[in-house]
Design an enzyme around this catalytic site. Sequence first.
Site, short mmCIF file in Angstrom:
data_model
loop_
_atom_site.label_atom_id
_atom_site.label_comp_id
_atom_site.label_asym_id
_atom_site.label_seq_id
_atom_site.Cartn_x
_atom_site.Cartn_y
_atom_site.Cartn_z
N SER A 169 0.82 -1.21 0.00
CA SER A 169 0.00 0.00 0.00
C SER A 169 0.85 1.26 0.00
CB SER A 169 -0.91 0.01 1.24
OG SER A 169 -1.60 1.23 1.35
N TYR B 36 -2.53 5.09 -4.02
CA TYR B 36 -3.62 6.01 -3.73
C TYR B 36 -3.28 7.32 -4.44
CZ TYR B 36 -6.19 3.32 -0.22
OH TYR B 36 -6.96 2.38 0.42
N THR C 212 -6.08 2.27 -6.62
CA THR C 212 -7.37 2.11 -5.95
C THR C 212 -8.25 3.30 -6.28
OG1 THR C 212 -6.44 0.81 -4.14
CG2 THR C 212 -8.52 1.95 -3.70
N LYS D 173 -8.33 -1.07 -8.93
CA LYS D 173 -8.95 -1.76 -7.80
C LYS D 173 -10.17 -0.99 -7.30
CE LYS D 173 -7.86 -3.69 -3.23
NZ LYS D 173 -8.87 -2.97 -2.43
N SER E 220 -14.13 -5.36 -6.12
CA SER E 220 -13.91 -5.16 -4.68
C SER E 220 -14.89 -4.14 -4.14
CB SER E 220 -12.48 -4.67 -4.45
OG SER E 220 -12.28 -4.27 -3.10
N HIS F 106 -13.90 -3.03 -1.12
CA HIS F 106 -12.94 -2.54 -0.13
C HIS F 106 -13.18 -3.22 1.23
CE1 HIS F 106 -9.95 0.84 -0.31
NE2 HIS F 106 -9.88 0.60 0.99
N ARG G 13 -12.24 -16.10 3.26
CA ARG G 13 -11.84 -16.63 4.56
C ARG G 13 -11.48 -18.12 4.51
NH1 ARG G 13 -11.74 -12.02 4.81
NH2 ARG G 13 -12.78 -10.58 6.26
N ARG H 120 -8.00 -8.71 5.44
CA ARG H 120 -7.93 -8.72 6.90
C ARG H 120 -7.20 -9.92 7.50
NH1 ARG H 120 -13.05 -6.48 6.01
NH2 ARG H 120 -13.44 -4.47 7.03
#
Length: 371
Positions: A121, A143, A169, A242, A264, A266, A301, A321
């Site tokens: 990022s 960004y 993004t 993205k 996505s 986000h 997940r 995450r």
Amino acid sequence: MNHTASLNYIPTDIVSVSDYERYARETLAYDVLEYINAGVADDITLDRNRIAFDAMSIYNRVLNNFSHSSTQVELFSGRLKQTLPHPILLAPVAHQTLIHADGEIATAQAAAALNIPMIVSTLASNRIEDIAEHAGPCWFQLYWQPYRDANLELINRAIDSGYSAIVITLDAPVNGLRNRAQRAGFLLPNDININLRDLPQAATKTLNPSDSIILNGFMSDAPNQNDLVWLRQQVKLPLIAKGISHPQDAILLKKLGFDGVVVSNHGGRTLDTLPASIELLPAIRTAVGDDFTVLLDSGIRRGSDIFKAMALGANAVLIGRPQLWALATAGALGVAHMLKLLRDEFEITMALAGCSNIENINAESLFTRQA
């Protein structure tokens, strides 16, 4: 920092991503946990991401030939082609020293150990050059900055450090309503965005009394089509957008010369009540055709979730995450173990679904309930 010391071993009761979330809840300060775990507003989209995956069912198939099996995938085409051993990448996740003292460097070490690409990022809390020194294959997530020269400086730093793709993004020109983090009293440290430290900030806007600080102020710095045309001219690496949820946006980006998109929402952290990313995927795949790279994030997940995404048209998925939960629990060792769990689960799903290769995974692999 708010984090406590992570473990230097993997507890025997960690056998899935959800176990890492459980350990992270015991490890992280409450405000930090709410910052990383929450969606926005009422968490409707956050919850939808999991509900949608859980509602999908997979057929088991038998008697298929596994003598020439592979999980390898190819992204992009021609001179830009990149080959991944599994259809898994680490999503760009900001501010990782909030979670662990080593931050993105630990995550990079874990990804390198499994040869899984890490998307770094702009808001990483380690320098992008330092992360690259510890990483295997890595991409840079941009960004958009208010001045083109600042964007070019970030991109050139990434290219000079060996990053092999650029991801911009587009779905977060302003922050969503992160109410849970607000209620928890979470505040970012002032000095955490190290990669933006020496870049010019947006000029102060002169607004009329009737103007909106959001619509007339912040949004005036958001990238437009001309900016993306310029960006395409600067970047010779694969260029991916993205945060795509609408098929028409995906079509436009393909026309602008992008090499791929990430479907996505986000992780439920921008606009609440968006559909689940997996629900958006089939229409975007249809819109851009079979020869265009489509990635998916938000809600992955389990290895079976990766399989479901592939069945509906994704070329690969991004893991968000879970990398933070694993990082909080056991640092680089935890992230590597978490990725291995997902990789192994994906292979088990392929085996039991009768798919020896990625090409075998398609919509017919999924059970559709009759109306």
